[in-house]
Enzyme design. Sequence first.
Site, PDB file in Angstrom:
ATOM      1  CG  ASN A 157      12.630 -53.802  -0.569  1.00  0.00           C
ATOM      2  OD1 ASN A 157      11.461 -53.890  -0.961  1.00  0.00           O
ATOM      3  ND2 ASN A 157      13.329 -52.686  -0.630  1.00  0.00           N
ATOM      4  CG  ASP A 158       7.668 -56.958   3.589  1.00  0.00           C
ATOM      5  OD1 ASP A 158       6.833 -57.599   2.900  1.00  0.00           O
ATOM      6  OD2 ASP A 158       7.445 -56.621   4.765  1.00  0.00           O
ATOM      7  CG  HIS A 216     -11.179 -43.256  21.787  1.00  0.00           C
ATOM      8  ND1 HIS A 216     -12.034 -44.235  22.250  1.00  0.00           N
ATOM      9  CD2 HIS A 216     -10.392 -42.914  22.848  1.00  0.00           C
ATOM     10  CE1 HIS A 216     -11.787 -44.476  23.522  1.00  0.00           C
ATOM     11  NE2 HIS A 216     -10.794 -43.689  23.907  1.00  0.00           N
ATOM     12  CG  ASP A 221     -15.832 -44.866  29.298  1.00  0.00           C
ATOM     13  OD1 ASP A 221     -16.340 -43.832  28.834  1.00  0.00           O
ATOM     14  OD2 ASP A 221     -15.157 -45.651  28.617  1.00  0.00           O
ATOM     15  CE  LYS A 247     -13.124 -47.758  30.824  1.00  0.00           C
ATOM     16  NZ  LYS A 247     -13.080 -47.998  29.366  1.00  0.00           N
ATOM     17  NE  ARG A 296      -8.829 -49.417  29.245  1.00  0.00           N
ATOM     18  CZ  ARG A 296      -9.396 -50.491  28.702  1.00  0.00           C
ATOM     19  NH1 ARG A 296      -8.755 -51.654  28.713  1.00  0.00           N
ATOM     20  NH2 ARG A 296     -10.595 -50.400  28.157  1.00  0.00           N
ATOM     21  CG  ASP A 331     -17.515 -48.499  24.324  1.00  0.00           C
ATOM     22  OD1 ASP A 331     -17.220 -47.287  24.201  1.00  0.00           O
ATOM     23  OD2 ASP A 331     -16.807 -49.305  24.946  1.00  0.00           O
TER      24      ASP A 331
END
Length: 314
Positions: free
Chosen positions: A37-38, A130, A169, A192, A194, A218
């Site tokens: 069933n994965d 991050h 940035d 910057k 986005r 970065d």
Amino acid sequence: MRGIAVFSGTAHPALAEAICAELNIPLSPTKLSRFANDCLEVQLQDNCRERDVFLIQPVVTPVQEHLVELLLMLDAARGASAGRITAVIPHYAYSRSDKKDAPRISIGGRLVADLLVTAGANRVLAMALHSPQVHGFFNIPVDHLHALNELAAHFRQLDLSNTVVVSPDLGYAKEAAAFARLLGTPVAAAAKQRFPNDEVRISAIIGDVAGRDVIILDDEIAKGSTVIELIARLHEHKVRSIRVACTHGLFAAGAVARIGALNGVSEIVCTDTAPIPQGIRGEKLKVLSVAPALAEAIRRIHDGESVSALFQPR
């Protein structure tokens, strides 16, 4: 090292083997099965009882697959009566989901942190998250390393007398400034924006870059849209040469080829926190190993020593 067991998921076994080689211990085997069933099943095939267990698994593509695998490894270690369980996550993909910047969206970085703790993690060892607030999403100890020393050691081999470090940035300017101090160079940063369609636009570069050799720094490069836009703006300032550096080289959508083909780009440098996809290595790509740094952090955690000493400039 006694009383320690290190296991790896399937995301980056080569890094786990390199870490164990640095520690001079064997990498304990892990068995991954998939049912009809994965559904996945993980078995840790070494004794964990009352041992200091380290599970190495970067959360990389396919992200959801590798995340569930890590959660199952944590649960298996807890069920095997491990003395302490540390999730070693060289790349934590959900750290980019760190804020609510649109209505009715989830903060994935916090949710995944909760899942890791619920699954059994007592501690997390991560690299180059991050943003700093991701550290605070966890209610367990987090050792947050960076790869600036490894990157700096590489670039110190060059003539840096006319070099400037450029952040893509303003949000990464603090890390770029720390990297510039390691190299003894000035620093600059891009302003910057986005947009919702993933378009990136750089309106200005703050700092003197004209006629200089540039190192773009970065935390990660995925599609490379920001770096490509920044390189275009740097050419308008008549820079002399360009090198690109990052900790996490994800390199989706042919990013290495597209960046490497740009005029003036002489080198792309990353670390091995994420596996480099086969078929994209080129003469301009240089991959540095963070296995020694992660191994030393694991040794210090196991021996009860300070990990903060790893942040000192080298």
